[in-house]
Design a protein around this motif. Structure first.
Motif, PDB file in Angstrom:
ATOM      1  N   TRP A 220       0.962  -1.190   0.014  1.00  0.00           N
ATOM      2  CA  TRP A 220       0.091   0.124  -0.263  1.00  0.00           C
ATOM      3  C   TRP A 220       0.980   1.351  -0.008  1.00  0.00           C
ATOM      4  N   PRO A 221       1.793   1.460  -0.935  1.00  0.00           N
ATOM      5  CA  PRO A 221       2.616   2.661  -1.009  1.00  0.00           C
ATOM      6  C   PRO A 221       1.756   4.031  -0.939  1.00  0.00           C
ATOM      7  N   ALA A 222       2.490   4.956  -0.357  1.00  0.00           N
ATOM      8  CA  ALA A 222       1.914   6.143  -0.247  1.00  0.00           C
ATOM      9  C   ALA A 222       2.361   7.131  -1.243  1.00  0.00           C
TER      10      ALA A 222
ATOM     11  N   ALA B 294      -0.836  17.997   5.545  1.00  0.00           N
ATOM     12  CA  ALA B 294      -0.418  16.765   4.514  1.00  0.00           C
ATOM     13  C   ALA B 294      -1.617  16.279   3.915  1.00  0.00           C
ATOM     14  N   ALA B 295      -1.515  15.934   2.822  1.00  0.00           N
ATOM     15  CA  ALA B 295      -2.707  14.970   2.097  1.00  0.00           C
ATOM     16  C   ALA B 295      -1.962  14.055   1.395  1.00  0.00           C
ATOM     17  N   TYR B 296      -2.363  12.670   1.574  1.00  0.00           N
ATOM     18  CA  TYR B 296      -1.924  11.472   0.843  1.00  0.00           C
ATOM     19  C   TYR B 296      -2.837  10.537   0.574  1.00  0.00           C
ATOM     20  N   TYR B 297      -2.552   9.495  -0.270  1.00  0.00           N
ATOM     21  CA  TYR B 297      -3.364   8.418  -0.437  1.00  0.00           C
ATOM     22  C   TYR B 297      -2.253   7.128  -0.491  1.00  0.00           C
ATOM     23  N   MET B 298      -2.956   6.070   0.022  1.00  0.00           N
ATOM     24  CA  MET B 298      -2.196   4.880  -0.409  1.00  0.00           C
ATOM     25  C   MET B 298      -2.677   3.914  -1.339  1.00  0.00           C
ATOM     26  N   THR B 299      -2.228   3.379  -2.248  1.00  0.00           N
ATOM     27  CA  THR B 299      -2.702   2.554  -3.206  1.00  0.00           C
ATOM     28  C   THR B 299      -2.434   1.324  -2.935  1.00  0.00           C
ATOM     29  N   GLY B 300      -3.495   0.439  -2.995  1.00  0.00           N
ATOM     30  CA  GLY B 300      -3.613  -0.866  -2.864  1.00  0.00           C
ATOM     31  C   GLY B 300      -3.143  -1.902  -3.881  1.00  0.00           C
ATOM     32  N   PRO B 301      -3.106  -3.187  -3.770  1.00  0.00           N
ATOM     33  CA  PRO B 301      -2.724  -3.862  -4.918  1.00  0.00           C
ATOM     34  C   PRO B 301      -3.730  -3.916  -5.920  1.00  0.00           C
ATOM     35  N   ASP B 302      -5.129  -3.728  -5.605  1.00  0.00           N
ATOM     36  CA  ASP B 302      -6.135  -3.656  -6.687  1.00  0.00           C
ATOM     37  C   ASP B 302      -6.438  -2.411  -7.195  1.00  0.00           C
ATOM     38  N   GLY B 303      -5.587  -1.442  -6.868  1.00  0.00           N
ATOM     39  CA  GLY B 303      -5.533   0.195  -7.577  1.00  0.00           C
ATOM     40  C   GLY B 303      -6.715   0.763  -6.654  1.00  0.00           C
ATOM     41  N   THR B 304      -7.084   0.323  -5.334  1.00  0.00           N
ATOM     42  CA  THR B 304      -8.105   1.033  -4.279  1.00  0.00           C
ATOM     43  C   THR B 304      -7.043   2.141  -3.662  1.00  0.00           C
ATOM     44  N   LYS B 305      -7.681   3.330  -3.488  1.00  0.00           N
ATOM     45  CA  LYS B 305      -6.898   4.285  -2.966  1.00  0.00           C
ATOM     46  C   LYS B 305      -7.484   4.693  -1.531  1.00  0.00           C
ATOM     47  N   ALA B 306      -6.733   4.524  -0.528  1.00  0.00           N
ATOM     48  CA  ALA B 306      -7.094   5.033   0.859  1.00  0.00           C
ATOM     49  C   ALA B 306      -6.558   6.315   1.206  1.00  0.00           C
TER      50      ALA B 306
ATOM     51  N   ASP C 117      -1.773  15.642  14.059  1.00  0.00           N
ATOM     52  CA  ASP C 117      -2.827  14.961  13.902  1.00  0.00           C
ATOM     53  C   ASP C 117      -3.318  14.201  12.623  1.00  0.00           C
ATOM     54  N   ASP C 118      -3.857  12.946  12.813  1.00  0.00           N
ATOM     55  CA  ASP C 118      -3.801  12.081  11.717  1.00  0.00           C
ATOM     56  C   ASP C 118      -5.231  11.522  11.466  1.00  0.00           C
ATOM     57  N   GLY C 119      -5.646  11.621  10.455  1.00  0.00           N
ATOM     58  CA  GLY C 119      -6.975  11.067  10.031  1.00  0.00           C
ATOM     59  C   GLY C 119      -7.434  10.613   8.693  1.00  0.00           C
ATOM     60  N   PHE C 120      -8.425   9.963   8.478  1.00  0.00           N
ATOM     61  CA  PHE C 120      -8.976   9.603   7.217  1.00  0.00           C
ATOM     62  C   PHE C 120      -9.613  10.506   6.445  1.00  0.00           C
ATOM     63  N   ALA C 121      -9.581  10.352   4.936  1.00  0.00           N
ATOM     64  CA  ALA C 121     -10.343  11.277   4.140  1.00  0.00           C
ATOM     65  C   ALA C 121     -11.054  10.855   2.960  1.00  0.00           C
TER      66      ALA C 121
ATOM     67  N   GLY D 287       0.855  -3.101   9.554  1.00  0.00           N
ATOM     68  CA  GLY D 287       1.291  -1.897   8.677  1.00  0.00           C
ATOM     69  C   GLY D 287       2.271  -1.136   9.125  1.00  0.00           C
ATOM     70  N   MET D 288       2.329  -0.512  10.439  1.00  0.00           N
ATOM     71  CA  MET D 288       3.404   0.198  10.740  1.00  0.00           C
ATOM     72  C   MET D 288       4.844  -0.423  10.852  1.00  0.00           C
ATOM     73  N   ARG D 289       4.693  -1.956  11.227  1.00  0.00           N
ATOM     74  CA  ARG D 289       5.946  -2.600  11.207  1.00  0.00           C
ATOM     75  C   ARG D 289       6.486  -2.879   9.945  1.00  0.00           C
ATOM     76  N   GLU D 290       5.633  -3.069   8.863  1.00  0.00           N
ATOM     77  CA  GLU D 290       5.981  -3.144   7.346  1.00  0.00           C
ATOM     78  C   GLU D 290       6.508  -1.888   7.057  1.00  0.00           C
ATOM     79  N   ALA D 291       5.861  -0.752   7.350  1.00  0.00           N
ATOM     80  CA  ALA D 291       6.315   0.592   6.792  1.00  0.00           C
ATOM     81  C   ALA D 291       7.615   0.907   7.380  1.00  0.00           C
ATOM     82  N   ILE D 292       7.741   0.594   8.645  1.00  0.00           N
ATOM     83  CA  ILE D 292       8.993   1.093   9.190  1.00  0.00           C
ATOM     84  C   ILE D 292      10.384   0.046   8.683  1.00  0.00           C
ATOM     85  N   GLU D 293       9.914  -1.204   8.331  1.00  0.00           N
ATOM     86  CA  GLU D 293      11.048  -1.913   8.044  1.00  0.00           C
ATOM     87  C   GLU D 293      11.793  -1.321   6.600  1.00  0.00           C
ATOM     88  N   GLN D 294      10.981  -0.557   5.995  1.00  0.00           N
ATOM     89  CA  GLN D 294      11.372  -0.167   4.454  1.00  0.00           C
ATOM     90  C   GLN D 294      12.335   1.197   4.824  1.00  0.00           C
TER      91      GLN D 294
END
Length: 165
Positions: free
Chosen positions: A47-49, A62-74, A92-96, A147-154
């Protein structure tokens, strides 16, 4: 291994993750300050950002989106509340929604990032605090810890390159 500990404290409504890196504090700070570096690790590998905006100032957003394997954008947003370079950041962090507008159903979390020198290494502690136990549980069910573990490992791969790469 980069992540050294994970702690969930339901009483304090907090989730913390501690990681250590073979880089100095200023270099680790750059992975938060530079949106192109942030994109290379924020979000798990599947789910890269993409950061559309990154106003790295107190009150900035900051505004961002993460793209899932099927193209879904979160989509998500941050609002920076504290920036004390090079070792303390809060936001502060939230969904959009699909237009980038904040979504209230999942509430807002508050993130605190602290960087500490350890000789020629850096310890990074990220603490997320939640509005309620229900919100904390829902985020856990959505896979926040994994998700945080996998992100930080990068991060090591990003740090192995010059800060302006």
């Amino acid at each position: 291994m980069t992540v050294v500990s994970v702690d969930k404290d339901v009483e304090a409504l907090s989730f913390s993750i501690v990681a250590e890196f073979d880089a100095d504090v200023k270099r680790v700070w750059a992975i938060w300050e530079d949106p192109r570096q942030l994109e290379r690790w924020w979000g798990p590998p599947t789910w890269p950002a993409t950061f559309e905006t990154h106003e790295f100032t107190v009150g900035g957003k900051a505004a961002y989106y993460m793209t899932g394997p099927d193209g879904t954008k979160a989509r998500g947003w941050w609002q920076f509340t504290t920036i004390e370079a090079p070792d303390h950041l809060e936001f502060d962090d939230g969904f959009a929604d699909e237009h980038g507008a904040p979504v209230d159903e999942l509430g807002v979390t508050h993130a605190t990032v602290k960087l500490e020198p350890l000789e020629n290494r850096t310890r990074m502690t990220i603490i997320s605090t939640f509005e309620s136990e229900e919100q904390m549980q829902k985020m856990a069910e959505m896979g926040m810890e994994e998700g945080m573990r996998e992100a930080i490992e990068q991060i090591d791969a990003v740090l192995s390159e010059p800060a302006n790469a």
